[in-house]
Design an enzyme around this catalytic site. Structure first.
Site, PDB file in Angstrom:
ATOM      1  N   SER B 289       0.764  -1.304   0.038  1.00 53.87           N
ATOM      2  CA  SER B 289      -0.002  -0.016   0.034  1.00 53.87           C
ATOM      3  C   SER B 289       0.862   1.191  -0.196  1.00 53.87           C
ATOM      4  O   SER B 289       2.000   1.166   0.552  1.00 53.87           O
ATOM      5  CB  SER B 289      -0.896   0.108   1.360  1.00 53.87           C
ATOM      6  OG  SER B 289      -1.133   1.397   1.655  1.00 53.87           O
ATOM      7  N   ARG B 328     -30.099  -6.188 -41.549  1.00 49.33           N
ATOM      8  CA  ARG B 328     -28.770  -5.945 -40.789  1.00 49.33           C
ATOM      9  C   ARG B 328     -29.294  -4.492 -40.106  1.00 49.33           C
ATOM     10  O   ARG B 328     -30.071  -3.736 -40.578  1.00 49.33           O
ATOM     11  CB  ARG B 328     -27.739  -5.508 -41.712  1.00 49.33           C
ATOM     12  CG  ARG B 328     -26.291  -4.914 -40.882  1.00 49.33           C
ATOM     13  CD  ARG B 328     -25.294  -4.990 -41.613  1.00 49.33           C
ATOM     14  NE  ARG B 328     -25.366  -5.884 -42.802  1.00 49.33           N
ATOM     15  CZ  ARG B 328     -24.746  -6.020 -43.973  1.00 49.33           C
ATOM     16  NH1 ARG B 328     -23.747  -4.900 -43.958  1.00 49.33           N
ATOM     17  NH2 ARG B 328     -24.870  -6.841 -44.698  1.00 49.33           N
TER      18      ARG B 328
END
Lengths: 397, 397, 397, 397
Positions: B289, B328
């Site tokens: 950290s 389409r």
């Protein structure tokens, strides 16, 4: 909460010079200026801006030596850092901040290194950078949105009295005007603009709190530092560090999803009006087809719909990620990063395409009149059609 | 539908040599082999494989000269094409296929150019490439998933009789064993594996139909070509062209979201077991950290959760995009591209992190025993705790 | 896992007599038989079936007296219980199972009461009931789906050679046939059917494990009881209790979302074909309008779209809820209940409306021919249109 | 846009007398006053209020006889209508408005019947009713939200100096205070409150436009009527009819999802703090378990999480439904109805449960101190822990 609109000097992330080439689908789905506004170079610049801004604010309050702030600002040049290396080192800690801090420290006088990222936590910097990136992205999105709104306003004025068939459930219903339709688009875009502006002016805040969000590292000077940091970057000052209070990210997501939805409604209308059988509008620059050279596809409207279609799911991801544990989340925070970027991209792309779609949109007066006439032969209107269209025209003013 | 598992020679996309550096968040959220499997170079290779495979199948049926197929295969080398240029030219037609066909034609004898992309439509190639890319991605995801499942199986065996507190609603409830818990993880991962395998073996199909999905360009030889094309690429042969029938994309999305969810459940358990106050497990390589050097974060589990968190929204986007118009879609098809890629990435990343998380997971027997003992002081069990844990142990076999 | 299709006597929940009136929006958005299949009375019946089935299985293994199983079966009559009271008492424990067990015990001989819900946990019963309810719902959904598929098959046969304009991006493109279009619909519905059937036959399993999922209460007889319980109810036998392994719920959600999407695609096509300007189809019973008596709206197709529109978000909720903690989730499990019901309802409604929409769909040959003719005047086809449509017709066989 | 906060007489829907019993899961997932605020009776009342309000506004402008408005108001008594019948008749037209208008007309003097629903369209009434229902729901949600915020404020004050372990990634990290944690909750709830209030004050507008949204039926008096109608109902006056501009519904959804997320974050924290191994808090009234009488489950927090978990997907549905065609959508509008109701319910339930959870939350000082002490043995803090907690305490003021 201080509005972010009145900073002394709004510290914009340095403009990246020379854009990388687009990805394979980017000119369709990540189109326009938003792509560069949220790409890795923009993020890197924002992360460095966040570190330099913090140092500047800390120096101003006497927490660190002025020389440290100067050195950090000098070292915070995006071009000096390699995104790929930072990214590789990010895997260890889960964020790219730790490797960036290491790299930044290597670029300054060893005696000053301890003042880099002074008593901050990774999330302080990453969240602040996310806000800077979002600010840039919102700025370009709103510009395109305003242009698009301008196009609809022009259409509304120009076609104030252009009668056409109104359609409900995709059936011809009653007369309206093209101007009324365009005015409806305009109102939706204005709502979206207001929503984005509200978020931009008060929702984008600096993040600073240290590991547990207590500002503990800064002792009693914490609140003053938070204030100075916000002023330095021209972002709003939060009431408290917001590491696990993600309401501001949620509001940003909501404004973007609303914007994408407003754009999609208009694009849907245009794809429908552009149908071969309706033919009431055509895009100025319709696209070709690999199989059918004769077609003129409404590529811009289709692409706007394509981009906007991703927004609802991305917003949902951000809402779901709000459930963040304690002082830093075990997953939910990291979850936001890609969806937020994607949401900015898809919204920005939708708006950019909408802009192209509306610019020079060709309105076919003859087709509008013919379809309306066809409707009037089958509709026993209770009032003369002229009254209907006059009412619609009146709404445009 | 022909299963895709029995091709004569499965034409895998050429392996890209030398990976590009990761993006800023990639080592966290786009981790492991899936990233390269779905990146632009993989897509480019797959598009070229689709064109070359089509030509090969057409030559086999005498539709085009064998020399054309040979020339196309020779020209279908990804390294010869520039993604950026193709991407820029994609904006005009809405897909990168048209510019790719143009570029491909420029690389072969003018007399043979007409046989490139012979009577196909852009979507034929793009959908086929999407299936090839998905196949590669599923292959690497399932490999990591199998490894992860192996780790859980090892834990189930090793800790068959390791008693611990079972927890409901995050409260200690009744005894169980660590082996039972791991066995539950294993079953979930196996379900996910079966789901992915089902999609991989029958759901990934070639696309071929021409503009209106009628195979019209190929006259009566259409169905034979569809069959030959599928065999050539080792993909399933669809009953019909599926340009606007997106059920197979939806099933892929569902299998991925299920996999991500299974991974997330395990990762959540591990972050909870790894809590400071519980301390029953620890990752072999916990992460540091920036603010707290003493911490050992369960970075892999957290990152698995972070990646998996995007899956539900992306799956929703793909489901919502199924509503595709006529032959389409006007938007819905294009909408799929980024979310499908993102969904493959986030699922693959979650599984990759899970694998890392489980590999060498440290199980703290003392903590397990202590927490169980603590529970047994407050719980008036109706049966001896031994019976409970024996039952759990028996479930592991 | 044992398939659920071969129970000795599939113990269906008792059919509720007399349905409650529909809610205000129910005939639009919760239409058809699915509503009754998932309503509170169906849930109550399923909960009682689960308790009675458990007792029966336990008696068969000698765990409880046969008289207890008989008494429990006799008391498990839904009509004897008041949903409202159970619901009110559910707030205390978070589920309606505890109050139901209390109520059930009150209805039988005190000496036998301890055998009610014998060593089970609330989730055992609730999850099992959810599977029973889902089974009933899937049965009615698949019936409507099969009918709808039958309609598309009829259209495909009847219009095998009915030429029409194929449309891409909502532009007329190349000829196809109505039969080809209907065949495409059919294939999508068949995929959905196969997906639902797969879930119904192997995905719906009994739940039994006791508080920590160890079957501890049943000692060494646990696995045998699990087997007997599954056989009793005709549900699949899980490898392990699946309290926090929600992959089977996720697969159910995926199959439903896929089904809803398949239905939505067809409904979208029909709303487009029914447009005033296209007029190629009309619903047999179009709906009236409060403001425009002349219109004939495609109400069934619109309603199918309306219902299906909820599915993607609900599926996402279920996927997101998979991240369930330890042996019972602190929220995620409860989260599933309403979305699962809603997802069954919206999918079932979409299919029911689709069925109505397709039944007697009027195909306007003249309009089809006229639109095709119009297209052919502007399209320089590379092949005679007859070849195109013949190819499409051939695909229908 | 006129704010809705200054109506002469805000015409609230008549309060329904006597609530129906809860549904099976309602006391868990549809808890608190929001359920009645959005149920069918509330909707019926709102529809009637919308019709009566329109008549009143029309009478005020001389469009219809005053006697008609009086008669309509008299007939607009919810108790006189049967929801079930209206619902059945709704199927024909797709909305319950047409049957309601028919029923309303039957209840008044034939000579006045034509003035019912005078020149309005179904969506005018339904959308207006949706806004009225949302207003009522927001009112009760905000009330509970304010109470919950009050509880967090009390905790923040009371525990201003109660030191505890701050936790990141579910690991103990640095000291904080319980007051700081509660203050963070408070800020999130206040943001949610502000968001709901903004929507309530300007986002909820009347709908009126007639079939094509042109106000054509009212000739030149249209805008005046829109104004009068808004004033009559105390809702905002829209710039234009918004039949297919759904930005205001989207903003409502966003505010609700943000609220649900804020509630979920707090509830998650509480379930974690209430873990057996942490034991820092306990709900005042923890719930029992069917299998484990010894447990005290954090039922309220778990239920808050359960309810909130549905919000992201529902918001996504509403965003996706924004793509509404022309002057009235072919599906998207109807799609909103159930998700909007569900979103109000789940958000309201989450807040109601949160309220219960926080009321009388027991904070275990000894456990807080013990866990902190445990942390301090392993953490080499760079500053004294007192400084950290003092900083946290200072943030609470």
């Amino acid at each position: 909460m201080r509005p972010s609109s009145s900073p002394a000097e709004p510290a914009e992330p340095a403009e990246p010079a020379g854009s990388p080439p687009p990805g394979l689908f980017d000119e369709v789905l990540a189109r326009g200026p938003v792509r560069a506004a949220v790409d890795d170079r923009a993020w890197l610049a924002a992360l460095l801006t966040a570190e330099a801004g913090l140092a500047q604010a800390q120096a101003g309050l006497g927490m660190i030596p002025p020389a440290a702030a100067t050195a950090i600002a000098a070292a915070a040049q995006p071009a000096q850092y390699d995104v790929g290396s930072l990214a590789v080192d990010a895997a260890g800690s889960g964020t790219p901040v730790l490797p960036l801090v290491t790299a930044l420290r290597q670029r300054i006088d060893p005696a000053l290194r301890e003042y880099v990222h002074y008593r901050a936590t990774s999330q302080d910097i990453l969240d602040t950078a996310a806000m800077l990136v979002s600010r840039s992205a919102l700025a370009v999105i709103r510009r395109d949105l305003e242009t698009a709104a301008g196009h609809t306003a022009t259409l509304a004025r120009r076609h104030r009295n252009t009668a056409m068939a109104g359609r409900t459930l995709l059936q011809q219903a009653e007369p309206t005007t093209f101007g009324r339709k365009a005015a409806g688009w305009l109102v939706a875009l204005r709502t979206a603009l207001a929503s984005l502006d509200r978020v931009a002016s008060t929702g984008l805040a600096v993040q600073l709190g240290g590991a547990a969000g207590t500002l503990a590292g800064y002792q009693e000077a914490g609140p003053a530092l938070l204030h100075a940091y916000a002023a330095e970057l021209g972002l709003a000052e939060p009431v408290l560090p917001w590491h696990t209070d993600r309401t501001r990210v949620a509001e940003l997501a909501g404004a973007l999803a609303t914007t994408a939805g407003a754009a999609a409604k208009i694009a849907r209308d245009i794809t429908l009006l552009a149908q071969s059988e309706v033919a009431e509008v055509a895009e100025a620059a319709g696209g070709p087809s690999s199989a059918m050279p004769h077609k003129r596809n409404p590529v811009a409207a289709v692409s706007a719909l394509a981009a906007a279609g991703s927004a609802p799911g991305l917003a949902a991801t951000i809402y779901a990620a709000m459930t963040q544990e304690h002082e830093r989340a075990a997953g939910g925070w990291h979850t936001e990063w890609r969806p937020l970027r994607e949401l900015l991209i898809c919204t920005g792309s939708a708006v950019s395409w909408l802009d192209s779609c509306l610019a020079g949109l060709q309105v076919n007066d003859a087709a509008l009149a013919a379809n309306l006439a066809s409707m009037l032969t089958t509709v026993a209107l209770r009032e003369p059609a002229e009254a209907h269209t006059a009412a619609a025209a009146a709404l445009v003013d």
